[in-house]
Design an enzyme around this catalytic site. Structure first.
Site, mmCIF file in Angstrom:
data_model
loop_
_atom_site.group_PDB
_atom_site.id
_atom_site.type_symbol
_atom_site.label_atom_id
_atom_site.label_comp_id
_atom_site.label_asym_id
_atom_site.label_seq_id
_atom_site.Cartn_x
_atom_site.Cartn_y
_atom_site.Cartn_z
ATOM 1 N N ASP A 221 5.318 32.680 -17.787
ATOM 2 C CA ASP A 221 6.314 31.602 -17.760
ATOM 3 C C ASP A 221 7.691 32.246 -17.669
ATOM 4 O OD1 ASP A 221 7.750 29.072 -18.362
ATOM 5 O OD2 ASP A 221 5.764 28.358 -18.903
ATOM 6 N N ASP A 222 8.732 31.572 -18.173
ATOM 7 C CA ASP A 222 10.070 32.153 -18.097
ATOM 8 C C ASP A 222 10.126 33.503 -18.812
ATOM 9 O OD1 ASP A 222 11.018 29.909 -16.760
ATOM 10 O OD2 ASP A 222 11.657 28.915 -18.596
ATOM 11 N N GLY A 243 6.474 36.178 -13.541
ATOM 12 C CA GLY A 243 6.984 35.142 -14.423
ATOM 13 C C GLY A 243 7.784 34.129 -13.639
ATOM 14 N N HIS A 244 8.480 33.265 -14.367
ATOM 15 C CA HIS A 244 9.259 32.197 -13.738
ATOM 16 C C HIS A 244 10.749 32.505 -13.716
ATOM 17 C CE1 HIS A 244 5.880 29.059 -14.695
ATOM 18 N NE2 HIS A 244 5.491 30.042 -13.912
ATOM 19 N N GLY A 245 11.114 33.758 -13.974
ATOM 20 C CA GLY A 245 12.514 34.141 -13.911
ATOM 21 C C GLY A 245 13.259 33.885 -15.208
#
Length: 400
Positions: A221-222, A243-245
């Site tokens: 995730d983030d 990940g999501h940055g």
């Protein structure tokens, strides 16, 4: 008058001596093995850890809560202050979470609350054993999903440091910071599979003066998320991916007046992430403000959305008709993207989609060099409901 003055001087000297004695106490080690902890990966050491904490917290000097090499099974536990002196939580070994579902239906695995001058370090591991929980996590489809434990949570913790730790396979977020002031996280390595749900690396909310640096975050995730109430956040020398940055938000869902400000992200790299630098607000929201953010000296490699402002965020539809009364009422303003370079895995390398009700203001793009690494032409940019400026090199051509 001279007598009163002399008495005052003596009183001050007594107080200074008392302070020197308190802070001059030798560090005292509180080894969890002396309280019955066993590193056999089978024994539940929760009670032994709590007893060791109680003694360490009551000590008036420099306490050293010590977890030696070895693997210690540990249940859900909260270490609560305030403590009489300073506290160092030294993890040399590995802490392993339980795997029985009834034992991880909570929001915390290891928690620290109401503390100041705390240091958590040691080079050890937090093993959340998330593989047993991820198949049960339906939060991507269910906005009312049940809790899963954060590996290490800090609530109402001030003037503290976390460094030289490794967190693997958290069942949920790896590190959570809530209602904290003046904290730093550095030299940590966070790892979870790319498809592990909700395994944010570091999540920050209602906290001020937080620094995250010199760390590697690879998760599902983030890498870092900054929620409502995040102020004066400094992030640098962080490698993110997968990940999501790094995300600001999501904002505006639960209530109004959710403020995020003073965000600086610099000298970071994103490798194969879904997003790079992202600001997200709910499509249907109450008034909030996200302002004064700088993203600079950022490297992207094969990132799907290198620069993204998304005010149409709606993971749990329906969210109403975009552009109508359900538009985001979060004001985004004073945001700078400076010296961002590398490659995008999608043609739209810059995607700034702001609210029709509350257009973004004073958005700046300076020296952007993002190439599309696929076929079908060069990278493009897409902007909507945004007022701003572009300076220096603009690749793809700016849409401001």
């Amino acid at each position: 008058m001279a007598l009163k003055s002399s008495f005052g001087i003596v009183l001050v000297l007594i107080l200074l001596c008392f302070i020197d004695i308190t802070h001059g106490l030798s560090p005292k080690l509180f080894d969890v093995r002396n309280y019955g902890a066993i590193a056999d990966e089978k024994t539940d050491n929760t009670q032994a850890f709590l007893e060791a904490w109680d003694d360490a917290c009551a000590y008036g000097g420099r306490s050293r809560f010590y977890i030696p090499p070895g693997t210690f099974l540990l249940g859900s536990v909260s270490f609560v202050g305030p403590c009489e002196g300073t506290m160092a939580f030294l993890i040399r070994g590995t802490l392993k979470a339980g795997t029985q579902p009834h034992k991880f239906s909570t929001d915390t695995w290891i928690g620290f609350r109401y503390l100041s001058d705390l240091t958590v370090k040691g080079g050890g591991y937090l093993d959340g054993q998330g593989q047993v929980a991820w198949p049960l996590n339906d939060c991507s489809k269910n906005s009312h999903c049940g809790p899963f434990p954060v590996s290490m949570r800090f609530d109402f913790v001030n003037n503290s440091r976390i460094h030289h730790l490794r967190s693997i396979d958290s069942k949920n977020t790896h590190f959570s910071i809530f209602a904290c002031y003046n904290m730093s996280i550095s030299h940590v390595r966070i790892t979870a599979p790319e498809d592990s749900p909700n395994t944010d690396g570091v999540r920050i909310g209602v906290s001020t003066k937080i620094e995250i640096s010199r760390s590697v975050i690879r998760t599902g995730d983030d890498c870092i998320s900054m929620l409502s109430g995040s102020k004066d956040i400094d992030i640098y020398d962080v490698s993110c991916g997968p990940g999501h940055g790094i995300s600001v938000g999501s904002l505006g869902r639960s209530h109004g007046d959710e403020y995020v400000s003073g965000i600086r992200i610099r000298n970071c790299s994103f490798i194969g992430t879904d997003n790079g630098l992202r600001i997200k607000t709910w499509a249907s929201s109450l008034y909030s403000l996200a302002s004064n953010m700088i993203f600079e000296d950022i490297f992207m490699q094969n990132v799907r959305n290198p620069i993204l402002i998304d005010q149409q965020y709606c993971p749990f539809p329906p969210c109403g008709n975009w552009g109508g009364s359900s538009s985001s009422a979060v004001q985004i303003k004073n945001v700078k993207f400076r010296n961002v370079w590398g490659t995008s895995s999608s043609k739209i390398a810059i995607n700034i989609q702001c609210s029709r009700m509350m257009p973004c203001r004073n958005i700046e793009l300076e020296d952007i060099n993002l190439a599309y690494n696929g076929s079908g032409g060069a990278a493009t940019s897409l902007c909507s409901n945004v007022k701003g400026f572009a300076f220096g090199r603009q690749r793809p051509p700016g849409c401001l």
